[in-house]
Design an enzyme around this catalytic site. Structure first.
Site, mmCIF file in Angstrom:
data_model
loop_
_atom_site.group_PDB
_atom_site.id
_atom_site.type_symbol
_atom_site.label_atom_id
_atom_site.label_comp_id
_atom_site.label_asym_id
_atom_site.label_seq_id
_atom_site.Cartn_x
_atom_site.Cartn_y
_atom_site.Cartn_z
ATOM 1 N N THR A 232 -39.121 46.156 3.230
ATOM 2 C CA THR A 232 -37.943 45.300 3.165
ATOM 3 C C THR A 232 -37.025 45.116 4.598
ATOM 4 O OG1 THR A 232 -36.496 47.081 2.583
ATOM 5 C CG2 THR A 232 -37.388 45.401 0.697
ATOM 6 N N GLY A 233 -37.328 45.942 5.658
ATOM 7 C CA GLY A 233 -36.900 45.782 6.943
ATOM 8 C C GLY A 233 -37.410 44.861 7.790
ATOM 9 N N GLN B 254 -39.026 44.616 10.656
ATOM 10 C CA GLN B 254 -40.237 44.788 11.120
ATOM 11 C C GLN B 254 -41.284 44.723 9.935
ATOM 12 O OE1 GLN B 254 -41.768 47.557 13.758
ATOM 13 N NE2 GLN B 254 -41.504 46.042 15.431
ATOM 14 N N LYS C 219 -35.065 49.058 -3.885
ATOM 15 C CA LYS C 219 -35.619 47.753 -3.802
ATOM 16 C C LYS C 219 -36.538 47.483 -4.777
ATOM 17 C CE LYS C 219 -32.605 46.734 -0.102
ATOM 18 N NZ LYS C 219 -33.058 46.836 1.178
ATOM 19 N N ILE D 165 -45.893 53.604 12.837
ATOM 20 C CA ILE D 165 -45.540 52.766 13.906
ATOM 21 C C ILE D 165 -44.036 53.264 14.575
ATOM 22 C CG2 ILE D 165 -44.819 50.388 14.356
ATOM 23 C CD1 ILE D 165 -47.804 51.033 13.420
ATOM 24 N N GLU E 267 -41.273 54.689 16.384
ATOM 25 C CA GLU E 267 -41.051 55.499 17.659
ATOM 26 C C GLU E 267 -39.839 56.386 17.609
ATOM 27 O OE1 GLU E 267 -41.239 52.447 20.814
ATOM 28 O OE2 GLU E 267 -39.295 51.806 20.240
ATOM 29 N N TYR F 32 -53.778 45.943 24.267
ATOM 30 C CA TYR F 32 -53.963 44.442 23.953
ATOM 31 C C TYR F 32 -54.468 43.858 25.400
ATOM 32 C CZ TYR F 32 -49.988 45.780 20.861
ATOM 33 O OH TYR F 32 -49.393 46.224 19.718
ATOM 34 N N GLU G 261 -53.732 57.958 29.429
ATOM 35 C CA GLU G 261 -52.622 57.842 30.411
ATOM 36 C C GLU G 261 -52.468 59.338 30.663
ATOM 37 O OE1 GLU G 261 -49.938 55.576 27.683
ATOM 38 O OE2 GLU G 261 -48.889 57.381 27.501
ATOM 39 N N HIS H 141 -41.142 75.631 33.766
ATOM 40 C CA HIS H 141 -42.346 76.539 34.238
ATOM 41 C C HIS H 141 -43.566 76.835 32.935
ATOM 42 C CE1 HIS H 141 -40.570 77.403 37.968
ATOM 43 N NE2 HIS H 141 -39.410 77.553 37.460
#
Lengths: 369, 287, 369, 287
Positions: free
Chosen positions: D17-18, D20, D43, D96, D98, D159, D209, D247
């Site tokens: 329901t958010g 995103q 909800k 998802i 973060e 992507y 990375e 360290h």
């Protein structure tokens, strides 16, 4: 270790679970400033106090004294009321139920909650119970509490309070090594507050060393059972007349069963454990003799236990106690022939098997030997 | 083959320098068990019954390739010892110690699953595979190799029954004393799975007792999944009702937990239940 | 969130880890009652204070004032000393090392301890380090601590103290959401006490919402980085002159790499994240402009991000800032043609790929466009 | 076949329901994903993009047989959501969200193992199996079915690379965005295992990375265990040195963690490393 309501509530309060204000008294004259109006509640380690007349309201201090006088000294299901708890009377809107205990099969704690509190929860239909296991490795999660209050049909402001109480009760359950934390009823007041109306707390005896402050609690034991507990002996008084002593809980139970099949009835459940220390055996026998059995049935299957030192302990106890109770003994273990001889020397009846021993015990009791 | 323990198992004894640890190390060695190491913090470098002692289980694994542990340490230290064994990678951990707070057990038993370790006990006599190895405290002389798997919640009662079995000519493939505590690492049902899968085991003996619902669950499992003959004994038909965990306990247990319930469950599953412990041997004769 | 030594030690003390007594001062005249003799220690968020002259002993209050005056205001590796900590001088017998951090590969906390403390621990031979992962589901167990003190070769009375400190440091590590808890040296005094000589604490920025009391700590950031942090923008100043802004950390890094391969040098690392809110884009651009780049290189690959609103944000920022810095922009995403038009309208240089954009940025900088 | 996610996966969206959650539910449905349910406490009973919303994941399982979850709830609630999914028996949980405190991740990721659940993320773009299903937030149109498995720690950079692959004619079997956090549920090495075992995947692309030692470990694993051609890209060759965990961090990481170390590790394992992201397509052409 079982806790009287007022002691359980003190611990609840330590964990931040709301409890009514209250004062405790062992005599009416100790009651000075009770919260009024109050409920005067018998403090006993047994359920069904209310039905037995152990819980009554009082509106004034005079009434509180009078009712406390009535309740103190009452006998509730064999328990004498030694203390009363005078507790703020709650304006009850609704009664819920909440508990944490362990589920042996699942090997996890189990949270049970219901909107039908205030009654014997086992009589509540299963579909009215919210039951959820709590994995100890990860603890109680918010989604569990949300599901609970949803199932209980609570409005948000009540749900939040109940969730908070459940979270705290779980912390208590874990940190205090509890076997049971039970709140029934968990009261919703007309003012919209949630508060523990009653409090049941049982702490694991094996964890006593982590909670030495609880070790002195009054327990649900007879005087002899208390003595046994202090000596670290597993001893339960039963309603038969043949004193049964064996090594190991399973074997002791089986001995009682076999005795029953042979027509006898056990008067004690005494588990000697793995010991063959003659002093400990003597101690156990002394307890047994104090329980005044008509016959003693000793059944030892000890592959490693030394049978002769067990026999020496038996001999010693009978001598010390000047007891002439007949003993039927079956001892298997290291040096069992020497053991039999010791027993014969003091006039006992050795047997080869537990079936034979049980039969013999019944015969001896009937005067047949 | 046998269940869990064979002559190839390499055993470390945790708490080997204690009285119990030392005594049973001797007995296990005498039985033929490969006791390859002991562990006892601060006692590393010594020997007990000829067995080298290390400060940690990890050292016993590194130096002696131990792959199973038996624990004799006192109750307050058992959780630590059990986790040490699991973290060192041992896949079989037998816990003899009794009177362990069950909130400790509630931690290390789920944790064992995350490590893929099997825990037997606590508060149990251990496991024995006659003619191969013993990890436990049971009297060795009453056992004899054979094809009967034995699962028992009690100690001495098991000896009583095994003794009768041996005398009656029914040897044992493996005997697993699963322990008498409310929370145990391997329950009746799980032990049944092992014996059902074991080729050497032709028949199974289950020794149960009142309390909990392990026997009822085992009976349901037998009915569905066990093809081998099973016979049972249930102790506690005349015992006082065990302490019940308040009303909450009554909900969990329902009408189960009593001897009647257990005997009925076994009978419903086609499992004959012995009246007297020694009758187990007779029932085996009829399988 | 990094902690100055004295703030870290206050938290250590809260968890029961022994720390020396000390007082903090931002100006010499604030020093009243320092423990004497003491060490005057520069409080900066960078290692190597000692070598840089930031730690000195003082025996009297006058000496303490004088040394504090010297140290305050010093520049240590680019950090200005704003406060000093005057701490009880320890009678050092031995220096140990103890830390908890996370091991990303093992996905578990890692305990590191060594008997060779007081020096840069990464220079200590690996066989002098005790390293042990701690499974979070079950926590730190006594056997781990025993193995540690055994490896450190500590006598029992010291071992017990170190085990206790490690247990508390782990509790701190977990409860305070720490990335690092490091005690170097962990001092053993001549009197046989174990005490934290230094204290390093870094708390996970993502857990800031659970530790709002730490949010106002001075951090290891430039003024612009601080401004970015407050606005929730990931922004790091670099030593090149081309302002790089992209969406996503990986793409921003890759853009810097490609720029480098094309002969340019990035002056900022600005990760726009997933936003296409023109106001947020404008905010980010304002920061970038404040960093005074000679060219801005914008690289957006946003399958879902709206390219035109990003472009509008860029336009707005340039207008608000009255900036005439050239912008090379590559924007892929929803409505990318509209975006390109907006950029062209304000005189920017649209590019199709990141390689092309990087090349163009270098050309623009060299005045080639 | 594909890795982890197929058109048969039945997805529940936690936090549907958010903003995103709703947006990406639409996009996942459009891609063909079987989004069978959403969950959002309080909800329950509503619908989002035609998908029924429940109060709990358990209900989504009971009523809609959901077997995988994608989580969009805010960081402070993600641990709870992830554990709820695992306890409801879901074996694939894509996170998802973060900025989750890593001490939370340090709890629910080990816990996932005890439940046999695979966690992807947190802080990741999700998983996509072109022409089958998408559990994630990546732009659908740049993907195309094919035989290249893609493993990436970053989002938009993936992507960029996938776009170049698709344009160069190299479609994807599955693309797994494993996430950029220090602690993630499925790391490069574990994702490699999956692709090595997947019959549909013929070649593998690894996008790494700087920071951590995941690429170095993956390279060692490739050298020993991966028979399929692998090509790689490493971002951050010119990035400022990432923050080092004092360290202690230096001890763990040693000389690893830098772009040089990672590129060298890949090269030593016979994995070509692209200079420019778009060069991945070229390198694939040479496999």
């Amino acid at each position: 270790m079982k806790f009287l309501e007022y002691k359980a509530k003190a611990i609840f309060a330590k964990y931040g679970i709301p409890v009514p204000r209250g004062v405790v008294a062992a005599r009416p004259e100790e009651i000075h400033d009770p919260p009024l109006p109050c409920m005067v509640k018998a403090q006993v380690l047994v359920g069904g106090r209310g039905k037995a007349g152990g819980i009554k309201p009082a509106a004034t201090i005079e009434e509180a004294h009078a009712i406390a006088s009535q309740i103190l000294g009452m006998d509730i299901k064999g328990y004498k009321v030694k203390t009363v708890y005078l507790e703020q009377r709650l304006d009850i809107e609704k009664e819920l139920y909440l508990s944490f205990t362990i589920d042996r099969s699942a090997r996890e704690p189990l949270l049970i909650a219901s909107a039908m509190g205030g009654m014997e929860i086992e009589t509540v239909p299963h579909d009215q119970l919210f039951m959820q296991h709590i994995p100890t490795l990860i603890g109680i999660q918010p989604y569990v509490l949300r599901s609970m209050t949803k199932r209980l049909g609570l409005a948000d402001h009540l749900g939040e309070q109940v969730e908070d109480i459940a979270r705290k009760a779980y912390a208590l359950f874990r940190k205090e090594d509890a076997e049971l934390v039970e709140i029934n009823p968990l009261v919703v007041t007309k003012g919209g507050k949630v508060i523990a109306g009653d409090a049941k707390l049982v702490v694991d005896d094996n964890a006593e060393y982590r909670h030495l402050e609880y070790a002195k609690l009054d327990q649900d034991r007879t005087a002899l059972e208390e003595e046994a507990h202090e000596k670290g002996i597993t001893f339960i008084q039963l309603d038969g007349d043949i004193g049964v002593i064996a090594n190991g809980a399973g074997l002791t139970m089986a001995t009682l069963d076999v005795l029953n099949l042979k027509g006898g009835k056990g008067g004690t459940f005494l588990d000697l454990g793995g010991t063959d220390d003659p002093d400990k055996v003597a101690q156990a026998f002394e307890l047994l003799i104090k329980a005044k059995p008509s016959v003693i049935l000793l059944n030892i299957f000890g592959g490693i236990t030394k049978a002769d030192t067990v026999a020496l302990g038996v001999k010693k106890a009978l001598e010390v106690m000047h007891a002439d109770v007949p003993v039927v003994a079956r001892i298997k273990g290291v040096n069992e022939d020497a053991a039999k001889q010791i027993l014969r020397d003091i006039g006992m009846h050795p047997a080869e098997t537990m079936e034979e021993a049980a039969e013999l015990a019944v015969q001896v009791k009937r005067g047949g030997v | 083959m046998a269940v869990l323990l064979t002559k190839h198992s390499r055993v470390v004894v945790q708490g080997i320098t204690g009285h119990q640890g030392q005594f049973h190390t001797r007995a296990m060695l005498d039985f033929g068990t490969k006791v390859v190491a002991g562990s006892s913090p601060g006692k590393g470098g010594s020997k007990v019954e000829g067995v080298p002692v290390f400060d940690s289980v990890q050292q016993a694994v590194d130096k002696k390739r131990a792959n199973a542990s038996i624990i004799f340490v006192p109750a307050p230290y058992t959780k630590d010892a059990a986790i040490e064994a699991m973290e060192a990678g041992l896949k079989l951990v037998v816990i003899i110690t009794e009177r362990i707070p069950f909130h400790d057990t509630l931690e290390f038993i789920p944790y064992a699953r995350t490590k893929g370790a099997v825990v037997i006990g606590p508060n149990c006599p251990g496991i024995i595979t006659p003619a191969e190895a013993k990890m436990g405290i049971m009297p060795s002389h009453i056992f004899k190799p054979g094809d009967c798997g034995v699962i028992s919640r009690s100690g001495t009662l098991t000896y009583e029954i095994v003794n009768a079995m041996t005398q009656g000519g029914f040897g044992q493939s493996t005997c697993v004393g699963i322990g008498g505590d409310p929370i145990i690492g391997t329950n009746t049902l799980e032990a049944l799975e092992l014996f059902q899968a074991d080729r050497k085991t032709k028949r199974i003996v289950v020794v149960g007792e009142i309390g909990g619902t392990a026997e009822e669950e085992a009976a349901a499992y037998i009915h569905k999944n066990v093809t081998k003959p099973v016979v049972a004994y249930v102790a506690g038909r005349t015992a006082p009702p065990g302490k019940r965990m308040g009303h909450a306990g009554a909900i969990i247990q329902g009408n189960m937990g009593t001897a009647e319930s257990k005997v009925k469950a076994f009978n419903d599953a086609g499992v004959p239940v012995a009246e007297y412990p020694v009758d187990i041997a007779k029932l085996l004769g009829q399988t």
